[in-house]
Write an enzyme that holds these catalytic residues in place. Sequence first.
Site, short mmCIF file in Angstrom:
data_model
loop_
_atom_site.label_atom_id
_atom_site.label_comp_id
_atom_site.label_asym_id
_atom_site.label_seq_id
_atom_site.Cartn_x
_atom_site.Cartn_y
_atom_site.Cartn_z
N ARG A 36 12.43 -5.24 -11.87
CA ARG A 36 12.15 -5.57 -13.27
C ARG A 36 13.45 -5.71 -14.07
O ARG A 36 13.51 -5.35 -15.25
CB ARG A 36 11.22 -4.51 -13.90
N ARG A 89 11.97 -6.05 -20.85
CA ARG A 89 11.95 -5.74 -22.28
C ARG A 89 13.09 -4.86 -22.76
O ARG A 89 13.28 -4.70 -23.96
CB ARG A 89 10.60 -5.10 -22.64
N ARG A 134 10.89 -14.24 -24.84
CA ARG A 134 9.44 -14.02 -24.76
C ARG A 134 8.77 -14.39 -26.09
O ARG A 134 7.68 -15.00 -26.10
CB ARG A 134 9.15 -12.56 -24.40
N ASP A 190 4.78 -12.62 -12.19
CA ASP A 190 3.91 -11.46 -12.21
C ASP A 190 3.11 -11.42 -10.92
O ASP A 190 2.77 -12.48 -10.37
CB ASP A 190 2.96 -11.52 -13.42
N TYR A 245 -6.47 -4.50 -8.69
CA TYR A 245 -6.63 -5.16 -9.98
C TYR A 245 -7.88 -6.05 -10.01
O TYR A 245 -8.59 -6.12 -11.03
CB TYR A 245 -5.40 -6.00 -10.30
#
Length: 380
Positions: A28, A32, A41, A78, A155
Amino acid sequence: MTMPLKNDTFLRAMLREPTDHTPVWLMRQAGRYLPEYNATRKKAGSFLALCKNDELACEVTLQPLERYPLDAAILFSDILTVPDAMGLGLYFSEGEGPKFERPVRDEAAVAALAAPDPNDSLGYVMKAVSTIRHALGGRVPLIGFSGSPWTLACYMVEGGGSDDFRQVKTMLYRRPDLMSRILEVNAQSVADYLNAQVEAGAQALMIFDSWGGALADGAFQKFSLGPIRKVVDRLQRERDEPVLDADGRVIGQRKVRVPIIVFTKGGGLWLEEIAATGCDGVGLDWTVHMGQARARIGDRCALQGNLDPMVLMASPEQIRAEALKVLESFGVPQPGAGHVFNLGHGISQFTPPDSVSALVEAVHSYSREQRRRGASASSL
């Protein structure tokens, strides 16, 4: 045209070849914690829009490389792009993470599943891979990735993230036939997806088995490790790369190995079995002792990891001290061994950017010193 690599340290470490320092990249690493990522973003409008715009995905992939002398880039995407391409309706709720409009919970939904064509419904990912590879210009290798079949199934059945995995484990125990069908479709989907990434330019691949550690012993081998082994068996393990002459002209091509990394979060109990899947590298989370992992796996695979991401909240001196513990625990790589420094999971969004500078500098400088000491000792 793709260019030969200027820094292939990551690939050589994964293939257990000699390196002059321990390479480092971070799970990652485009995220952010970087203000420039947040700006891009915002420009994209949403996380999914960012993933599906190859130019913007390229922009954020390269952002950490502009700040830090990292030894690899990883595709910005992702893990849930694959079930999204199956028609499950991926969306993101603010503060709640990813969700699916149509979870897979009954026989009809399971029967309707099919492996998507990666160059059709996932073509935007392949376009991003080729765009990033071109933009890198041979600076460092590009890593492609996917979620593991089991992690994707979690998921897909839960309809999003879960604390207890109640829906997916209920299916696993009550209807193992349905779960096996989901995992077979997922294994084919993941293999096709990763192979398409290699064709588009990815030079290494990583399988994120984020939820393998949620399974009981026995269930892990059947429902997580078994499908991963099927994926690894189906992967393209070599790709053609250009050979240039002294003037930079392409004079031919050569076959190069595409390393495969398998990372099971919470998988410390099963390291030997993960190494036996046929992968080139085993990712370790921060609960595993690096030296013991090396002793257990031996020369079968390289190791990747495994600093606790929360160490990056500490002072630069403390970050350096903790990084050195990992490097010392692994020791100086001998012929047939390889270590890629990484975190034990993804970097936190709250990480101060300067902490990453301290970490990368510590890993590079100390690992070079380690090798000099090792070379001096061996010459005595």
